[in-house]
Design a protein around this motif. Structure first.
Motif, PDB file in Angstrom:
ATOM      1  N   GLN A   1      73.299  64.443  33.720  1.00 61.63           N
ATOM      2  CA  GLN A   1      71.923  64.419  34.478  1.00 61.63           C
ATOM      3  C   GLN A   1      71.847  63.469  35.870  1.00 61.63           C
ATOM      4  N   TYR A   2      72.712  62.892  36.114  1.00 52.45           N
ATOM      5  CA  TYR A   2      73.026  62.042  37.212  1.00 52.45           C
ATOM      6  C   TYR A   2      74.138  62.989  38.324  1.00 52.45           C
ATOM      7  N   CYS A   3      74.493  63.939  37.893  1.00 55.43           N
ATOM      8  CA  CYS A   3      75.347  64.878  38.992  1.00 55.43           C
ATOM      9  C   CYS A   3      74.346  65.921  39.688  1.00 55.43           C
ATOM     10  N   VAL A   4      74.999  66.514  40.687  1.00 57.35           N
ATOM     11  CA  VAL A   4      74.319  67.663  41.435  1.00 57.35           C
ATOM     12  C   VAL A   4      75.537  68.387  41.740  1.00 57.35           C
ATOM     13  N   GLY A   5      75.283  69.873  41.334  1.00 58.75           N
ATOM     14  CA  GLY A   5      76.272  70.961  41.430  1.00 58.75           C
ATOM     15  C   GLY A   5      76.060  71.982  42.716  1.00 58.75           C
ATOM     16  N   PHE A   6      76.956  72.181  43.557  1.00 56.97           N
ATOM     17  CA  PHE A   6      76.686  73.413  44.365  1.00 56.97           C
ATOM     18  C   PHE A   6      77.395  74.605  44.115  1.00 56.97           C
ATOM     19  N   GLU A   7      76.638  75.521  44.217  1.00 57.11           N
ATOM     20  CA  GLU A   7      76.935  76.957  43.800  1.00 57.11           C
ATOM     21  C   GLU A   7      76.667  78.027  44.481  1.00 57.11           C
ATOM     22  N   ASP A   8      77.414  79.039  44.800  1.00 59.44           N
ATOM     23  CA  ASP A   8      77.017  80.187  45.534  1.00 59.44           C
ATOM     24  C   ASP A   8      76.801  81.424  44.637  1.00 59.44           C
ATOM     25  N   SER A   9      77.041  81.390  43.292  1.00 59.19           N
ATOM     26  CA  SER A   9      77.171  82.640  42.429  1.00 59.19           C
ATOM     27  C   SER A   9      75.636  82.633  41.474  1.00 59.19           C
ATOM     28  N   MET A  10      75.290  83.442  41.172  1.00 55.77           N
ATOM     29  CA  MET A  10      74.343  83.436  40.070  1.00 55.77           C
ATOM     30  C   MET A  10      74.705  82.939  38.726  1.00 55.77           C
ATOM     31  N   ALA A  11      75.882  83.242  38.337  1.00 57.00           N
ATOM     32  CA  ALA A  11      76.566  82.921  37.091  1.00 57.00           C
ATOM     33  C   ALA A  11      76.824  81.389  37.188  1.00 57.00           C
ATOM     34  N   GLY A  12      77.066  80.992  38.219  1.00 59.41           N
ATOM     35  CA  GLY A  12      77.470  79.458  38.515  1.00 59.41           C
ATOM     36  C   GLY A  12      76.007  78.684  38.451  1.00 59.41           C
ATOM     37  N   ILE A  13      74.942  79.255  38.925  1.00 57.98           N
ATOM     38  CA  ILE A  13      73.713  78.360  38.851  1.00 57.98           C
ATOM     39  C   ILE A  13      73.156  78.496  37.407  1.00 57.98           C
ATOM     40  N   GLN A  14      73.424  79.340  36.797  1.00 61.87           N
ATOM     41  CA  GLN A  14      72.860  79.822  35.365  1.00 61.87           C
ATOM     42  C   GLN A  14      73.786  78.644  34.662  1.00 61.87           C
ATOM     43  N   ALA A  15      74.992  78.673  34.785  1.00 62.37           N
ATOM     44  CA  ALA A  15      75.846  77.676  34.022  1.00 62.37           C
ATOM     45  C   ALA A  15      75.166  76.044  34.387  1.00 62.37           C
ATOM     46  N   LEU A  16      74.979  75.788  35.603  1.00 58.89           N
ATOM     47  CA  LEU A  16      74.491  74.495  36.137  1.00 58.89           C
ATOM     48  C   LEU A  16      73.179  74.174  35.385  1.00 58.89           C
ATOM     49  N   LYS A  17      72.391  75.099  35.324  1.00 61.34           N
ATOM     50  CA  LYS A  17      71.036  74.818  34.733  1.00 61.34           C
ATOM     51  C   LYS A  17      71.132  74.378  33.287  1.00 61.34           C
ATOM     52  N   LYS A  18      72.325  75.690  32.534  1.00 59.64           N
ATOM     53  CA  LYS A  18      72.639  75.642  31.178  1.00 59.64           C
ATOM     54  C   LYS A  18      73.133  73.890  30.975  1.00 59.64           C
ATOM     55  N   ALA A  19      73.772  73.345  31.777  1.00 54.93           N
ATOM     56  CA  ALA A  19      74.252  72.124  31.775  1.00 54.93           C
ATOM     57  C   ALA A  19      73.359  70.995  31.871  1.00 54.93           C
ATOM     58  N   ARG A  20      72.287  71.462  32.460  1.00 54.20           N
ATOM     59  CA  ARG A  20      71.063  70.225  32.793  1.00 54.20           C
ATOM     60  C   ARG A  20      71.469  69.582  34.250  1.00 54.20           C
ATOM     61  N   ILE A  21      72.340  70.167  34.842  1.00 49.46           N
ATOM     62  CA  ILE A  21      72.595  69.479  36.334  1.00 49.46           C
ATOM     63  C   ILE A  21      71.726  70.102  37.356  1.00 49.46           C
ATOM     64  N   TYR A  22      71.372  69.268  38.265  1.00 44.94           N
ATOM     65  CA  TYR A  22      70.482  69.837  39.264  1.00 44.94           C
ATOM     66  C   TYR A  22      71.309  70.536  40.033  1.00 44.94           C
ATOM     67  N   ALA A  23      71.111  71.743  40.399  1.00 45.12           N
ATOM     68  CA  ALA A  23      71.823  73.147  41.091  1.00 45.12           C
ATOM     69  C   ALA A  23      71.204  73.541  42.239  1.00 45.12           C
ATOM     70  N   ILE A  24      72.150  73.220  43.390  1.00 47.57           N
ATOM     71  CA  ILE A  24      71.885  73.511  44.768  1.00 47.57           C
ATOM     72  C   ILE A  24      72.428  74.823  44.971  1.00 47.57           C
ATOM     73  N   GLY A  25      71.853  75.702  45.277  1.00 43.69           N
ATOM     74  CA  GLY A  25      72.305  77.141  45.661  1.00 43.69           C
ATOM     75  C   GLY A  25      72.699  77.471  46.983  1.00 43.69           C
TER      76      GLY A  25
END
Ligand code: B16
Ligand code: MG
Length: 215
Positions: free
Chosen positions: A164-188
């Motif tokens: 919950q203290y991390c931010v993730g940077f992703e360009d793929s739909m699969a990656g954004i879904q993975a971040l959300k499932k990990a409860r990490i703030y997702a920046i696309g």
């Protein structure tokens, strides 16, 4: 308050999707399958093995090869890909990346790579930015690829920062879904189309202000 930054590689730090595409296209044509750029979009963020399976299904050849033959095909694709990577250098780092990782290092905010690519260490070395990252998740150590959250949960553990203290940077739909499932703030990072499931969408990392993230 953000205490750790998690980066995908292809499409976030450097745009290697085009090289993946050329290498897969060559390999696919050798086994009588044609793929186009639109199909290539569905391979983003997906592991090498899964990508080959998708290509074989696309060409209706999912039952045409043994596991050994499929391993050889994947290795051949990687040889083509590595040859294409000969051309990459620090000039290929995507806009905003260098500033962000340098500033994060200055503020002692750990950065970690969570990429499906087994070539991540080689690519980061070629870009001369490997030293900015505290860790790189080994994709071969994972049971599930994106969209499973495993890779991002492992990345957070490697830098010892709760998700919950991390931010993730992703360009793929699969990656954004993975971040959300990990409860990490997702920046696309938007390239081709929108990433509506992300918490925030940007066109490049130049839009990210480290001070806003860590305050
Ligand atoms: P490799 P990412 C992914 O990288 C690519 O998006 C995907 O197209 C590729 O198949 C995968 O890495 C595996 O790459 O063949 O180099 O091991 O977006 O997760 O950084
Ligand atoms: Mg990517």
């Amino acid at each position: 308050m953000v205490k750790g930054l998690i980066f995908d590689l292809d499409g976030v730090i450097v745009d290697t999707a085009g090289y993946h595409y050329l290498a897969w296209k060559k390999l696919a044509s050798e086994i009588g399958i044609d793929i186009d750029e639109q199909f290539n979009q569905s391979l983003k963020g997906i592991s090498r093995v899964e990508s080959l399976d998708k290509i074989l299904r696309h060409g209706n050849k999912q039952n045409s090869f043994t596991i050994e033959e499929k391993n050889m095909l994947s290795e051949r694709k990687n040889e083509y890909y590595l040859k294409l990577l000969d051309n990459i250098s620090p000039k290929d780092i995507l806009p905003g990346v260098l500033d962000l990782i340098k500033q994060a290092n200055q503020y002692n905010i750990p950065c970690v790579i969570a990429s499906a690519s087994q070539n991540a260490p080689t690519i980061l070395k070629k870009l001369a930015i490997k030293h900015y990252f505290q860790s790189i998740v080994d994709p071969q150590s994972l049971k599930q690829g994106k969209p499973d959250p495993e890779i991002f949960l492992k990345a957070a553990r490697l830098i010892d920062v709760p998700a919950q203290y991390c931010v993730g940077f992703e360009d793929s739909m699969a990656g954004i879904q993975a971040l959300k499932k990990a409860r990490i703030y997702a920046i696309g990072i938007i390239a081709e189309g929108p990433l509506h499931e992300a918490d925030r969408e940007v066109y490049s990392l130049t839009e990210i202000n480290i001070h806003t993230l860590i305050k």
